[in-house]
Design an enzyme around this catalytic site. Structure first.
Site, short mmCIF file in Angstrom:
data_model
loop_
_atom_site.label_atom_id
_atom_site.label_comp_id
_atom_site.label_asym_id
_atom_site.label_seq_id
_atom_site.Cartn_x
_atom_site.Cartn_y
_atom_site.Cartn_z
N HIS A 136 0.88 -1.17 0.00
CA HIS A 136 0.00 0.00 0.00
C HIS A 136 0.92 1.22 0.00
CE1 HIS A 136 -2.38 -2.97 2.33
NE2 HIS A 136 -3.45 -2.41 1.81
N ASP A 145 2.27 2.11 3.31
CA ASP A 145 3.18 1.14 3.95
C ASP A 145 4.63 1.56 3.73
OD1 ASP A 145 0.95 -0.52 4.20
OD2 ASP A 145 1.52 -1.82 2.52
#
Ligand code: XUL
Ligand code: CO
Length: 439
Positions: A103, A106
Site C-alpha cells: 500500500h 506502507d
C-alpha cells in the site's frame, strides 16, 4: 545478496525434498521443477505482503507490539522507511520469492499534508525501484491505503464528504503512478471503509454512484497513461466496516456489470475474506473463475473457531489443492499471483518465524499444485463430472440446452416418459479418491 537484517539466514532457502528435516528448507517448492508445461515458480507467482511481513508488530486489539524488528528502530521516519525497504528485498531474495505487494502508506510515511505524503511516496518509489533493478524482483500489485487515516472513517471513494472523496481519488492517482513506475502488473482496490455502519444515516444509492465515479476515473486515468495493468477488486463482506459494498465475488461482479465497469476489472480473491462471507475459499475462486474474472489470490486462511480476519499463513493441503485445481483449470492466473496476505501470530516474535511462515505457505501451495496437476492429468474428478452431465449431450437434454426445444415440446416429451432415474452423486467415493492423491 543483501545481508543486513536476517544475518542468521546466510543463503536463499534451498529445496531439500519431502524427507528433509531442515525447517529452513522447502519440502515441495522446487522453483525450477516443471509441472505440466510451466515451472513451479511460473505457476505459483508467490508474493510477499509488505504490510504484514515488514510492518507487522504483533499488536492486537488488546495489546501493543510484541515483536522487535531491527529495521523499524530508526527514529527518522524516512530512514525507517528506507531500512524497511532494504529488509523487504533481503527477505524476498532469501526466501526466493519473485514478487511483492504494497500500500502507498506502507512504504512511505504520511507527511504533514497530502502534498508532503506524495513527495515521501515518490522518494520511496525511487528507493524500491533501485532494489528491484538490482535483484530482479518485481511488483505484483500496488494499492492505496484508503482505510487507515481517520478522514476515511465514513468511507473513501464513497464518502458523503466531497473533500474526502476527492482526497481518495487523488491518493489513488498517486498510487497508480507509483505502481506504474515500479512496473506493477496489477493494481488492487480493497474497499475496507466503502460501506456503512447503519442505513439510518446512509443514502446507499448515492454511495453506489460515488463508487462508480471513483472506479471510472481510475479506469480513465489508467487508459490515458496507456498503462497495461490489470485492475483488481478484492471482495470482503465486513471488517472494519459492518457492511462492505464489495461483499463477495458475485456481488462485486454484479456491481461492475450494473455500472458499466465489467470489462475493466477482475477479482483478487482472499481465502479469509471468503470464509468471512460465509462461503469457502474454493467457492469464491470458482465463482470468479466461472465468470473469467479470477485475476489474483490473497493466499491465507482464517480459523474455524474465530469469526474475524485472522490472516494466518495457508497450511491446509485440501484447500491449496482445490485452489490449484481451479487455477490450473483456467490456465493459470495470468498477470496475477499468490500473495501471502498473512501474518505470523503475536507469539511468533522472532524474525526467523517470517521464514518458517512463508516456507510453510509456499510448500502448502507447491504440494497442492502437484496433487492438482496429477488429478487433472488422470481426470480423477473430471471423468466423473463429465459423465454426470452427459445426459445433456444428446436427446432432450441437448434440445433444451441448444434452445431448440420449447416448453411445450418438453412438456410433451416428459408426459411420454417414465419417471427419471437418478445416478448417485458419489461424494464419498470422490472424497476417498482425493485423499488417495493427497497422501
Ligand atoms: C484487508 C486486506 C487488504 C488488501 C489490500 O483485509 O486483505 O490488506 O489485501 O488493501
Ligand atoms: Co488482502
Amino acid at each position: 545478496m543483501i545481508n543486513r537484517f536476517f544475518k542468521n539466514i546466510d543463503k536463499p532457502i534451498p529445496y531439500e525434498g519431502k524427507d528433509s528435516k531442515n525447517p529452513l528448507a522447502f519440502k515441495y517448492y522446487d522453483r525450477n521443477k516443471k509441472v505440466g508445461n510451466k515451472t513451479m515458480a511460473e505457476h505459483l507467482r508467490f508474493s510477499v505482503a509488505f504490510w504484514h511481513t515488514m510492518l507487522g508488530s504483533g499488536a492486537d486489539m488488546f495489546g501493543g507490539p510484541s515483536f522487535t524488528r531491527e529495521w523499524r528502530t530508526a527514529s527518522d521516519p524516512m530512514q525507517r522507511a528506507k531500512d524497511t525497504m532494504e529488509a523487504n528485498f533481503e527477505f524476498l531474495q532469501k526466501c526466493g520469492i519473485d514478487y511483492w505487494c504494497f500500500h502507498d502508506r506502507d512504504i512511505a510515511p504520511e507527511g504533514a499534508n497530502f502534498a508532503e505524503s506524495c513527495k515521501n511516496l515518490e522518494e520511496m518509489v525511487g528507493v524500491a525501484k533501485k532494489y528491484q533493478n538490482e535483484t530482479g524482483i518485481k511488483l505484483l500489485w500496488g494499492t492505496a491505503n484508503l482505510f487507515g487515516n481517520a478522514i476515511y472513517s465514513q468511507g473513501a471513494g464513497s464518502s458523503p464528504n466531497a473533500h474526502v472523496m476527492a482526497t481518495a481519488i487523488a491518493q489513488v492517482k498517486n498510487a497508480i503512478d507509483a505502481t506504474k513506475e515500479l512496473g506493477g502488473e496489477n493494481y488492487v482496490f480493497w474497499g475496507g471503509r466503502e460501506g456503512y455502519e447503519t442505513l439510518i444515516n446512509t443514502d446507499l444509492k448515492k454511495e453506489m454512484e460515488k463508487m462508480t465515479r471513483f472506479f471510472q476515473m481510475a479506469v480513465d486515468y489508467k487508459n490515458k497513461l496507456g498503462y497495461k495493468c490489470q485492475f483488481l477488486i478484492e471482495p470482503k463482506p465486513c471488517e472494519p466496516t459492518k457492511h462492505q459494498y464489495d461483499s463477495d465475488a458475485a456481488t462485486t461482479l454484479y456491481f461492475l456489470k450494473e455500472h458499466g465497469l465489467y470489462d475493466h476489472f477482475k477479482l483478487n480473491i482472499e481465502a479469509n475474506h471468503a470464509t468471512l462471507a460465509g462461503s469457502t475459499f474454493e467457492h469464491e475462486l470458482a465463482v470468479a473463475s466461472a465468470a473469467g474474472k479470477l485475476g489474483s489470490v490473497d493466499a491465507n486462511r482464517g480459523d474455524l473457531l474465530l469469526g474475524w480476519d485472522t490472516d494466518q499463513f495457508p497450511t491446509d493441503i485440501y484447500s491449496t489443492t482445490f485452489a490449484m485445481m481451479i487455477i490450473l483449470d483456467q490456465g493459470g492466473l495470468g498477470t496475477g499471483g499468490l500473495n501471502f496476505d498473512a501474518k505470523v501470530r503475536r507469539a511468533s516474535n522472532d524474525p526467523t518465524d517470517l521464514f518458517y511462515a512463508h516456507i510453510g505457505g509456499m510448500d502448502a501451495f507447491a504440494k497442492g499444485l502437484l496433487v492438482a496437476q496429477k488429478m487433472i492429468e488422470d481426470k480423477a474428478l473430471s471423468k466423473f463430472i463429465d459423465e454426470r452431465y452427459s445426459s445433456h449431450n444428446s436427446g432432450i437434454g441437448q434440445q433444451i440446452m441448444s434452445g431448440k426445444a420449447t416448453m411445450e415440446d418438453v412438456d410433451k416429451w416428459v408426459r411420454g416418459e417414465k419417471n427419471p432415474v437418478l445416478q448417485s452423486g458419489r461424494q464419498e467415493m470422490l472424497e476417498n479418491i482425493i485423499n488417495s492423491y493427497i497422501s
